[in-house]
Design a protein around this motif. Structure first.
Motif, short mmCIF file in Angstrom:
data_model
loop_
_atom_site.label_atom_id
_atom_site.label_comp_id
_atom_site.label_asym_id
_atom_site.label_seq_id
_atom_site.Cartn_x
_atom_site.Cartn_y
_atom_site.Cartn_z
N ILE A 132 0.64 -1.25 0.21
CA ILE A 132 -0.24 -0.43 0.09
C ILE A 132 0.74 1.19 0.04
O ILE A 132 0.23 2.20 -0.70
N ARG A 133 2.23 1.35 0.37
CA ARG A 133 2.86 2.22 0.52
C ARG A 133 3.07 2.70 -0.96
O ARG A 133 3.80 4.06 -1.00
N LYS A 134 3.61 1.25 -1.72
CA LYS A 134 3.38 2.09 -3.54
C LYS A 134 2.18 2.86 -3.79
O LYS A 134 2.89 3.75 -4.89
N GLU A 135 1.25 2.27 -4.06
CA GLU A 135 0.63 2.55 -4.04
C GLU A 135 -0.02 4.30 -3.86
O GLU A 135 -0.24 4.88 -4.56
N LYS A 136 0.54 4.49 -2.46
CA LYS A 136 0.55 5.97 -1.67
C LYS A 136 1.47 6.89 -2.35
O LYS A 136 1.43 7.74 -3.04
N TRP A 137 2.53 6.26 -2.65
CA TRP A 137 3.96 6.57 -3.58
C TRP A 137 3.20 7.28 -4.66
O TRP A 137 3.63 8.73 -5.19
N ILE A 138 2.43 6.21 -5.53
CA ILE A 138 2.15 6.72 -7.49
C ILE A 138 0.77 7.62 -7.26
O ILE A 138 1.19 8.42 -7.94
N LYS A 139 0.40 7.44 -6.11
CA LYS A 139 -1.06 8.18 -6.09
C LYS A 139 -0.92 9.91 -5.59
O LYS A 139 -1.43 10.45 -6.16
N SER A 140 0.47 9.61 -5.48
CA SER A 140 1.07 11.42 -4.76
C SER A 140 1.26 11.71 -6.16
O SER A 140 1.74 13.42 -5.74
N ILE A 141 1.51 11.75 -7.44
CA ILE A 141 1.70 11.68 -8.15
C ILE A 141 0.66 12.54 -8.76
O ILE A 141 -0.26 11.74 -9.47
N PRO A 142 0.47 13.81 -9.58
CA PRO A 142 -0.61 14.68 -9.79
C PRO A 142 -0.49 13.83 -11.50
O PRO A 142 -0.36 13.60 -11.94
N ASP A 143 -2.20 13.78 -11.47
CA ASP A 143 -3.12 12.82 -12.81
C ASP A 143 -1.86 11.60 -12.80
O ASP A 143 -1.71 11.27 -14.18
N TYR A 144 -1.23 11.08 -12.01
CA TYR A 144 -1.05 9.33 -11.95
C TYR A 144 -1.85 8.42 -13.18
O TYR A 144 -0.68 7.75 -13.99
N ASP A 145 -2.96 8.15 -12.98
CA ASP A 145 -3.84 7.55 -13.76
C ASP A 145 -3.49 7.93 -15.23
O ASP A 145 -3.81 7.42 -15.56
N LYS A 146 -3.34 8.73 -15.33
CA LYS A 146 -3.55 9.50 -16.85
C LYS A 146 -2.32 9.42 -16.97
O LYS A 146 -2.00 9.75 -19.24
N LYS A 147 -1.13 8.66 -16.84
CA LYS A 147 0.41 8.90 -17.73
C LYS A 147 0.49 7.28 -18.29
O LYS A 147 -0.46 6.67 -17.92
N PHE A 148 1.40 6.91 -19.39
CA PHE A 148 1.63 5.99 -20.56
C PHE A 148 2.64 5.78 -19.55
O PHE A 148 4.00 6.00 -19.62
N VAL A 149 2.33 4.23 -18.50
CA VAL A 149 3.54 3.82 -17.65
C VAL A 149 4.51 2.87 -18.11
O VAL A 149 3.85 1.45 -18.67
N LEU A 150 5.81 2.24 -18.59
CA LEU A 150 6.42 1.11 -18.11
C LEU A 150 6.68 0.41 -16.64
O LEU A 150 7.65 1.66 -15.91
N ASP A 151 6.15 -0.10 -16.53
CA ASP A 151 7.02 -1.43 -15.67
C ASP A 151 7.05 -2.05 -15.79
O ASP A 151 8.04 -3.57 -15.99
N VAL A 152 9.13 -1.84 -14.54
CA VAL A 152 9.96 -2.54 -15.43
C VAL A 152 10.32 -3.46 -13.96
O VAL A 152 10.32 -2.92 -12.98
#
Length: 156
Positions: free
Chosen positions: A5-25
């Motif tokens: 959940i800490r990683k989820e919160k870290w991601i959600k702290s990025i503005p408009d995170y859900d609209k980004k084109f994301v690569l998960d390495v």
């Protein structure tokens, strides 16, 4: 790797995170794919739902063009290679100018250093800051127990 959940919160702290084109390495089971509309995972052995776009490949040489992604996730990756600089160089290459690199790695004084036989490297907060800075990533770093979380904008 289990959901953190800490990683989820870290991601959600990025503005408009859900609209980004994301690569998960090093995506593994693509645990954070549901947070994004446009997601690609890469792993040497991806174990994701078939509906998620994944590529089976090595993360030391990413099979993408320069400046492709808005955000690159590097959760639990850097400690699994002695070539962490090459991984960071590739992440910087494929992220767009002013893109975001966000991730986590193990802290040198934590218990996680010895719990996984595949761990090859660990960091102090200052070493991680210097390494990220060397690759043009001006990062915020936060330690929570034995994990270092980082996020930063890539200036190209």
């Amino acid at each position: 790797m289990s959901y953190d959940i800490r990683k989820e919160k870290w991601i959600k702290s990025i503005p408009d995170y859900d609209k980004k084109f994301v690569l998960d390495v090093g995506c593994g089971k693509c645990l954070y794919a549901h947070l994004f509309k446009n997601y690609v995972g890469i792993d040497k052995n991806p174990q994701c739902d078939k509906s998620i776009t994944t590529i089976k490949d090595d993360f030391h040489s990413l099979p993408f063009s320069n400046d492709t992604f808005d955000m690159v996730l590097l959760f639990d990756v850097l400690e699994h290679t002695t070539l962490y600089g090459q991984v960071l160089q590739e992440a910087v290459r494929v992220v767009k100018p002013n893109g975001i690199i966000i991730g986590s790695t193990i802290w040198i004084m934590g218990n996680a250093v010895e719990t996984d036989p595949e761990h090859r490297h660990c960091f102090t907060e200052e070493l991680l800051r210097r390494v990220l800075n060397d690759f043009g990533i001006k990062a915020e770093i936060k330690r929570d127990q034995d994990i270092l979380y980082f996020k930063g904008i890539v200036k190209k």
